[in-house]
Write an enzyme that holds these catalytic residues in place. Structure first.
Site, PDB file in Angstrom:
ATOM      1  N   ASP A   1      -5.832   2.120  -3.359  1.00  0.00           N
ATOM      2  CA  ASP A   1      -7.088   1.878  -2.657  1.00  0.00           C
ATOM      3  C   ASP A   1      -7.519   3.089  -1.846  1.00  0.00           C
ATOM      4  O   ASP A   1      -8.552   3.057  -1.181  1.00  0.00           O
ATOM      5  CB  ASP A   1      -7.021   0.624  -1.780  1.00  0.00           C
ATOM      6  CG  ASP A   1      -6.012   0.718  -0.649  1.00  0.00           C
ATOM      7  OD1 ASP A   1      -5.247   1.708  -0.590  1.00  0.00           O
ATOM      8  OD2 ASP A   1      -5.964  -0.217   0.180  1.00  0.00           O
TER       9      ASP A   1
ATOM     10  N   ASP B   1      -1.024   1.245  -4.004  1.00  0.00           N
ATOM     11  CA  ASP B   1      -1.933   0.248  -4.592  1.00  0.00           C
ATOM     12  C   ASP B   1      -3.297   0.836  -4.927  1.00  0.00           C
ATOM     13  O   ASP B   1      -4.217   0.111  -5.292  1.00  0.00           O
ATOM     14  CB  ASP B   1      -2.085  -0.967  -3.679  1.00  0.00           C
ATOM     15  CG  ASP B   1      -2.855  -0.681  -2.404  1.00  0.00           C
ATOM     16  OD1 ASP B   1      -2.902   0.486  -1.985  1.00  0.00           O
ATOM     17  OD2 ASP B   1      -3.395  -1.637  -1.811  1.00  0.00           O
TER      18      ASP B   1
ATOM     19  N   SER C   1       0.821  -1.207   0.000  1.00  0.00           N
ATOM     20  CA  SER C   1       0.000   0.000   0.000  1.00  0.00           C
ATOM     21  C   SER C   1       0.863   1.269   0.000  1.00  0.00           C
ATOM     22  O   SER C   1       1.660   1.472  -0.902  1.00  0.00           O
ATOM     23  CB  SER C   1      -0.945  -0.049   1.207  1.00  0.00           C
ATOM     24  OG  SER C   1      -1.928   0.929   1.132  1.00  0.00           O
TER      25      SER C   1
ATOM     26  N   ASP D   1      -2.309   6.188  -3.390  1.00  0.00           N
ATOM     27  CA  ASP D   1      -1.151   5.548  -2.766  1.00  0.00           C
ATOM     28  C   ASP D   1      -0.675   4.437  -3.684  1.00  0.00           C
ATOM     29  O   ASP D   1      -1.165   4.274  -4.805  1.00  0.00           O
ATOM     30  CB  ASP D   1      -1.494   5.041  -1.370  1.00  0.00           C
ATOM     31  CG  ASP D   1      -2.629   4.033  -1.380  1.00  0.00           C
ATOM     32  OD1 ASP D   1      -3.438   4.049  -2.320  1.00  0.00           O
ATOM     33  OD2 ASP D   1      -2.710   3.225  -0.443  1.00  0.00           O
TER      34      ASP D   1
END
Length: 453
Positions: free
Chosen positions: A253, A251, A102, A249
């Site tokens: 999400d 990833d 992340s 960010d």
């Protein structure tokens, strides 16, 4: 064996804490727990990753673990975490595996698991997966030899999914009815998973798009850019005279935003904007939005004034999701920018959030600053206090008395929250008060009491 799963999967320093052996073990154990066990079909798993260099190594290990358990692997490559969740459902897979840490720095990596339908795992299922990973005398975690090992034609195969990006992009575009024509946006992709998805997505939705942080090389993910480093985005928004900026960010999400003047709109502001949009359209189920205990008191005030109830959960998007599903609600989120639109997604999706935010701007003709102005944030101070024993702090009479005194002092004009860290010997002291000076003074006064325990 210590707890393997944290608040968002298995995470650690790649090739040190999170080794290929451990990745193989977790994948094999997950296949055993999550796969359809009725024997009527070969288990199917979707596997994706972010651009970290270590993701290549861990992807190979995860695929080895899954195929050794007899699973067919649908490899989707570098994609956002919510894309893997969506494709797990859309491709009717038994499980999904996303390799990402992340917003963490490049040396870290992680394993996020999704069950059938693209849902994050509840605690009981995580525990079942963890039991399938055994600790051996060499202190490495790997899957035990219990159970059948497929051979010959029963060993799993790997299939690439060439249209994974277009499937995910088309799904997002179908969720946003309003054209973004006339809006100019700067998107910061954090040199992460959004880099080859978000800019084209926002262009297809009608926006004029400027891009930063979209040149991943395996080592630069989250490095000075993205949702944890908003300075470059703020500067770019002002430079391009854009209507807004959105920051993802590693990833993708999560999503944070920047208004035209360079000011930051955090997850509380975005959640309020989207909640009011759904409320006005009669699509906010139960007239209730889900937020965590970290949401600013100003968010709660804004929702109450609009006739929207707030259901509060512990910190972590998994708890937001649990509350949404348990109460059959439609929207929830965190101050950090994780928002879940349960009508369209099974997990937090930063790209969907950005589309919904820009859609609201396009539909109303209002600026981001005007829309976010509904939340009049109270000054908030967060102090991380190192302690020797988090449990002793929670049981301390001195701390309890200090908290009670502060709560009496603040009344309904502020609040205090003490939250032990889930991973470190820290207690987080959060205070909101009518003025910054009072918030600072109260927070540091409480921090001294906590540190003395």
């Amino acid at each position: 064996m210590g707890r393997l799963f944290g608040t968002d999967g298995v995470r650690g320093r790649a090739n040190a804490d999170l080794t290929p052996e451990l990745a193989l073990a977790v994948a094999r154990a997950a296949a055993g727990v999550l796969a359809d066990r009725d024997g009527t079909h070969r288990p199917v798993a979707v596997v994706g990753r972010d651009p970290r260099a270590s993701g290549e190594m861990l992807e190979a290990a995860v695929i080895a673990g899954l195929t050794s358990a007899g699973a067919e692997v649908l490899r989707v490559g570098v994609l956002p975490t919510p894309a893997v969740a969506h494709l797990t459902a859309a491709l009717d897979a038994d499980l999904g595996v996303m390799l990402s840490a992340s917003h963490n720095p490049m040396p870290d990596n992680g394993i996020k698991l999704f069950s059938r339908g693209g849902h994050k795992l509840p605690d009981a299922v995580e525990a079942a997966v963890e039991r399938g990973v055994s600790l051996h005398p060499d202190h490495s975690r790997r899957a035990g030899d219990v159970g059948h090992r497929p051979q010959g034609r029963d060993v799993g195969r790997v299939v690439d999914v060439p249209d994974a990006v277009s499937r995910y992009r088309d799904h997002l575009l179908s969720a946003v009815p309003d054209s973004l024509a006339g809006l100019t946006v700067v998107v910061d992709c954090a040199h992460g998973s959004a880099s080859h998805v978000a800019p084209e997505l926002y262009r297809r939705a009608g926006a004029t798009v400027h891009v930063i942080g979209a040149s991943p090389d395996g080592w630069n993910i989250n490095d000075g850019v993205g949702s944890t480093h908003l300075g470059p985005l703020q500067a770019a928004v002002v430079e391009h005279a854009a209507d807004l900026g959105v920051a993802h960010d590693g990833d993708a999400d999560r999503c944070l935003a920047v208004a035209a003047d360079g000011s930051v709109v955090d997850g509380d502001g975005i959640l309020a904007i989207c909640a009011l949009a759904l409320h006005e359209a009669g699509r906010l189920r139960g007239d209730t939005v889900v937020a965590t205990v970290m949401s600013n008191l100003g968010f709660h005030h804004a929702m109450r004034e609009a006739g929207v109830q707030v259901a509060t959960t512990a910190v972590g998007d998994r708890y937001v999701l649990e509350a949404l599903r348990a109460r059959e609600l439609s929207l929830g989120g965190e101050q950090s920018g994780h928002l879940v639109f349960l009508e369209h997604a099974t997990t937090g999706d930063g790209l969907l959030t950005a589309l919904m935010l820009m859609g609201r701007m396009a539909a109303t003709g209002s600026s981001l600053a005007e829309l976010a102005g509904v939340v009049r944030k109270l000054p908030q101070v967060l102090v991380n206090v190192p302690v020797t024993d988090r449990i002793a702090v929670s049981e301390s009479d001195d701390v309890a008395r200090a908290v009670n005194a502060v709560e009496e002092e603040l009344g309904t004009a502020g609040r205090v929250l003490l939250r032990p860290s889930g991973t470190e010997q820290l207690v987080r002291v959060m205070v909101e008060a009518p003025t910054q000076e009072q918030a600072d003074a109260v927070a540091h006064r409480l921090a001294e009491v906590v540190a003395a325990v």
